[in-house]
Design a protein around this motif. Structure first.
Motif, PDB file in Angstrom:
ATOM      1  N   GLY A  26     -36.162  27.446  49.646  1.00 45.18           N
ATOM      2  CA  GLY A  26     -35.861  28.865  49.858  1.00 45.18           C
ATOM      3  C   GLY A  26     -36.732  29.809  49.042  1.00 45.18           C
ATOM      4  N   ASN A  27     -37.491  29.267  48.101  1.00 43.16           N
ATOM      5  CA  ASN A  27     -38.379  30.144  47.321  1.00 43.16           C
ATOM      6  C   ASN A  27     -39.676  30.368  48.108  1.00 43.16           C
ATOM      7  N   PRO A  28     -39.966  31.635  48.437  1.00 47.32           N
ATOM      8  CA  PRO A  28     -41.138  31.894  49.286  1.00 47.32           C
ATOM      9  C   PRO A  28     -42.468  31.531  48.622  1.00 47.32           C
ATOM     10  N   LEU A  29     -42.478  31.346  47.319  1.00 51.39           N
ATOM     11  CA  LEU A  29     -43.731  31.006  46.630  1.00 51.39           C
ATOM     12  C   LEU A  29     -43.867  29.503  46.382  1.00 51.39           C
ATOM     13  N   ALA A  30     -42.920  28.704  46.892  1.00 49.41           N
ATOM     14  CA  ALA A  30     -42.821  27.318  46.429  1.00 49.41           C
ATOM     15  C   ALA A  30     -43.723  26.325  47.151  1.00 49.41           C
ATOM     16  N   ALA A  31     -44.313  26.724  48.281  1.00 51.91           N
ATOM     17  CA  ALA A  31     -45.020  25.732  49.117  1.00 51.91           C
ATOM     18  C   ALA A  31     -45.938  24.814  48.310  1.00 51.91           C
ATOM     19  N   ALA A  32     -46.682  25.398  47.370  1.00 48.27           N
ATOM     20  CA  ALA A  32     -47.667  24.610  46.632  1.00 48.27           C
ATOM     21  C   ALA A  32     -47.035  23.655  45.622  1.00 48.27           C
ATOM     22  N   TYR A  33     -45.760  23.825  45.343  1.00 49.36           N
ATOM     23  CA  TYR A  33     -45.151  23.078  44.238  1.00 49.36           C
ATOM     24  C   TYR A  33     -44.424  21.800  44.651  1.00 49.36           C
ATOM     25  N   PHE A  34     -44.212  21.622  45.950  1.00 51.24           N
ATOM     26  CA  PHE A  34     -43.542  20.397  46.383  1.00 51.24           C
ATOM     27  C   PHE A  34     -44.465  19.189  46.203  1.00 51.24           C
ATOM     28  N   PRO A  35     -43.901  18.039  45.833  1.00 50.06           N
ATOM     29  CA  PRO A  35     -44.715  16.815  45.778  1.00 50.06           C
ATOM     30  C   PRO A  35     -44.907  16.317  47.210  1.00 50.06           C
ATOM     31  N   LYS A  36     -46.105  16.577  47.755  1.00 52.17           N
ATOM     32  CA  LYS A  36     -46.316  16.366  49.194  1.00 52.17           C
ATOM     33  C   LYS A  36     -46.254  14.897  49.613  1.00 52.17           C
ATOM     34  N   GLY A  37     -46.501  13.992  48.678  1.00 49.61           N
ATOM     35  CA  GLY A  37     -46.376  12.575  49.018  1.00 49.61           C
ATOM     36  C   GLY A  37     -44.933  12.195  49.305  1.00 49.61           C
ATOM     37  N   LEU A  38     -44.010  12.884  48.644  1.00 47.65           N
ATOM     38  CA  LEU A  38     -42.586  12.590  48.823  1.00 47.65           C
ATOM     39  C   LEU A  38     -41.961  13.485  49.882  1.00 47.65           C
ATOM     40  N   ILE A  39     -42.462  14.712  49.979  1.00 50.22           N
ATOM     41  CA  ILE A  39     -41.917  15.703  50.922  1.00 50.22           C
ATOM     42  C   ILE A  39     -43.107  16.277  51.693  1.00 50.22           C
ATOM     43  N   PRO A  40     -43.541  15.562  52.730  1.00 50.10           N
ATOM     44  CA  PRO A  40     -44.775  16.013  53.400  1.00 50.10           C
ATOM     45  C   PRO A  40     -44.601  17.301  54.197  1.00 50.10           C
ATOM     46  N   ASP A  41     -43.380  17.688  54.520  1.00 49.71           N
ATOM     47  CA  ASP A  41     -43.164  18.868  55.352  1.00 49.71           C
ATOM     48  C   ASP A  41     -42.193  19.836  54.673  1.00 49.71           C
ATOM     49  N   PRO A  42     -42.641  20.499  53.591  1.00 48.72           N
ATOM     50  CA  PRO A  42     -41.725  21.338  52.806  1.00 48.72           C
ATOM     51  C   PRO A  42     -41.148  22.517  53.589  1.00 48.72           C
ATOM     52  N   GLN A  80     -50.421   9.898  39.740  1.00 47.07           N
ATOM     53  CA  GLN A  80     -49.317  10.689  40.288  1.00 47.07           C
ATOM     54  C   GLN A  80     -49.538  10.912  41.782  1.00 47.07           C
ATOM     55  N   ILE A  81     -49.699   9.804  42.435  1.00 45.13           N
ATOM     56  CA  ILE A  81     -49.992   9.718  43.864  1.00 45.13           C
ATOM     57  C   ILE A  81     -49.021  10.537  44.714  1.00 45.13           C
ATOM     58  N   TRP A  82     -47.772  10.687  44.246  1.00 43.39           N
ATOM     59  CA  TRP A  82     -46.758  11.395  45.040  1.00 43.39           C
ATOM     60  C   TRP A  82     -47.015  12.900  45.043  1.00 43.39           C
ATOM     61  N   ARG A  83     -47.845  13.366  44.125  1.00 43.93           N
ATOM     62  CA  ARG A  83     -48.147  14.800  44.029  1.00 43.93           C
ATOM     63  C   ARG A  83     -49.620  15.070  44.364  1.00 43.93           C
ATOM     64  N   PHE A  84     -50.498  14.291  43.760  1.00 43.44           N
ATOM     65  CA  PHE A  84     -51.945  14.437  44.015  1.00 43.44           C
ATOM     66  C   PHE A  84     -52.297  13.455  45.132  1.00 43.44           C
ATOM     67  N   ASN A  85     -51.859  13.819  46.333  1.00 45.14           N
ATOM     68  CA  ASN A  85     -51.810  12.829  47.422  1.00 45.14           C
ATOM     69  C   ASN A  85     -53.063  12.823  48.300  1.00 45.14           C
ATOM     70  N   THR A  86     -54.213  12.667  47.645  1.00 44.56           N
ATOM     71  CA  THR A  86     -55.414  12.406  48.436  1.00 44.56           C
ATOM     72  C   THR A  86     -55.677  10.896  48.441  1.00 44.56           C
TER      73      THR A  86
END
Lengths: 319, 319
Positions: free
Chosen positions: A64-80, A177-183
């Motif tokens: 719900g935080n409009p600024l949060a997109a960049a902060y999700f761990p994309k490896g764990l939550i690929p579609d925030p 930290q593959i779950w966050r730096f997911n390249t």
């Protein structure tokens, strides 16, 4: 989808790769060299399992935080964009279950790879050790199996023949930290089969990684090919006395919006690593040159124990 | 505190510097060359006034958001930790009043500088024009007045003698959208007085800028000294066919947390500027070299009109 994933080695990256494999639904087998390797790997596995689940828990606060997109761990939550607390709770549940049920550890190499669709070699950066394990794998790995190395400093062509399957061998390089730096930087060599390259790119997506295809061998892959000259330029400004590290960092952060400046990154990477790279510059040993001045100043800091964030002090002081 | 600030020139940066000067309580005088310059500067002033006030208005939505610290325009709101809607409203009121009351425009150079504590020359990057204006300023500027150039490509030593006050002359380089990218790179030359250097550093703070002291002349100051090799490394990966620009950008953004990758930055800077820098590389004209390949590929894109974000297309396509 790849079903069976085998990870060779239980170091920092190997364990993280295996855990992400299980989290994303793969059957994961770790091969370790000895009982004592198991003793070292088990606590790492537990530590990273906890970090991943903690990251999921923390992410609930971002919803719900409009600024949060960049902060999700994309490896764990690929579609925030479409995440909910209920979905995160379900992911935590899945993670716990898969960590429990879909990970095996064995000391038997033939057993470890017998069903493997893909084997990821994540041993230390020792060419002799890598060659040795490739020779052993050659004898037991099914013909269909793709073999990837997570090496970050060695090029795959160096080992392609030793694997006995150059066309099914390539690099797949993950970040800490593959779950966050997911390249996943996926680099082929001249003999890698195009279809295999594409299969590994797809496999990276299955792991919730962003695949970075690298079409030609490149020391340092993409990230370090950018980082090294950038950090080197910053070190020059410092070594010549143009500006202070903290001010150089501020300039970069304000000017580009980046969260860290070059000296903050150097403190994370560690001054020894940066020193080892600086030493390789052609003029590093020539008195009166900038590369020489850089190595001298880095060495002074290293000798004082100011080696970076892990030491509590580098260019900055940490609590 | 500096009281009277004179800005020479009403271009993009000159107007922004003058507006920040007034916003932070200084008495600002613009000197412009002619009536037609006034005609060009007035709409710029109105445009940037509106942008600054809009930024203040928008910042209200950030209040209370735990992730917002990085998003406040620090030139306008230097202390976001303690900000409130009432304080922002007061700042908007102050801005409107000071924009109205504390800015003058004149065509009379002697009049423009007669009370100036500091004069900021923000003319175009034409050495002949700069020398000419310095000669004219020498005849009318009070002895106490500090003279700064906002030049981003020329070094102050080149003009120090022409100013007639080398010890009171130095560079103070601002970035576009000064209210957000609030660095002031302050560079002295060999004859700049240390006390003057420190006074200008303080003046930058009065303007809500983060001062970046530069102790020795450095072409490109700090920001471009980092950007140029970093962007050049990215262009190499692209020109050699190692990886695709979008993937290079993703690697950097995920790996370092930066909001933009190198090719997104190139699109902002503009491909012509990047091409002009690339052309200056020693090997740029030698067939078969990487610098040569880079200039060729950039030129192809420029000839197709793909010059960056302002053209709607560069490495990316924009709406």
């Amino acid at each position: 989808m790849m079903k069976h994933v085998t990870v060779i080695g239980g170091g920092v990256l190997g364990t993280q790769i295996g855990l992400m494999g299980a989290y994303t639904g793969h059957q994961v087998t770790f091969w370790l060299r000895s009982e004592s390797s198991i003793g070292r790997t088990q606590p790492k596995l537990e530590r990273y399992k906890k970090m991943m689940i903690d990251e999921l828990e923390r992410s609930k606060q971002l919803i719900g935080n409009p600024l949060a997109a960049a902060y999700f761990p994309k490896g764990l939550i690929p579609d925030p964009a479409n995440i909910t607390v209920a979905k995160i709770d379900a992911s935590i549940e899945t993670a716990r279950q898969r960590f429990e049920e879909q990970i095996e550890i064995t000391l038997d190499l033939a057993e470890a790879v017998k069903e493997a669709d893909i084997v990821i070699e994540a041993m230390s950066e020792d060419p002799a050790q890598k060659k040795q394990i490739y020779e052993r794998l050659k004898a037991v790995m099914p013909a269909k199996t793709i073999l990837c190395t997570n090496s970050s400093t060695l090029l795959p062509s160096q080992f392609a023949e030793a694997t006995g399957r150059p066309e099914k061998y390539l690099s797949m390089h993950f970040a800490n930290q593959i779950w966050r730096f997911n390249t996943a930087e996926i680099m082929k060599h001249e003999k890698t089969d195009e279809a295999v390259f594409n299969t590994v790119i797809q496999f990276a997506e299955e792991l919730n990684m962003v695949p970075i295809p690298i079409y030609k061998e490149q020391p340092g892959y993409v990230l370090n090919s950018l980082l090294v000259p950038y950090l080197s330029a910053a070190q020059q400004l410092w070594a010549v006395g143009i500006a202070d590290p903290e001010k150089i960092d501020q300039t970069w952060k304000i000017g580009t919006g980046a969260p860290k400046g070059p000296f903050e990154i150097i403190d994370v990477v560690g001054l020894e690593t940066v020193y080892n790279i600086a030493k390789r510059q052609p003029q590093a040993e020539t008195e009166g040159t900038i590369p020489n001045q850089i190595t001298k100043l880095l060495k002074e800091k290293i000798e004082k124990g100011e080696t970076g964030i892990h030491a509590g002090k580098g260019f900055y002081t940490y609590e």
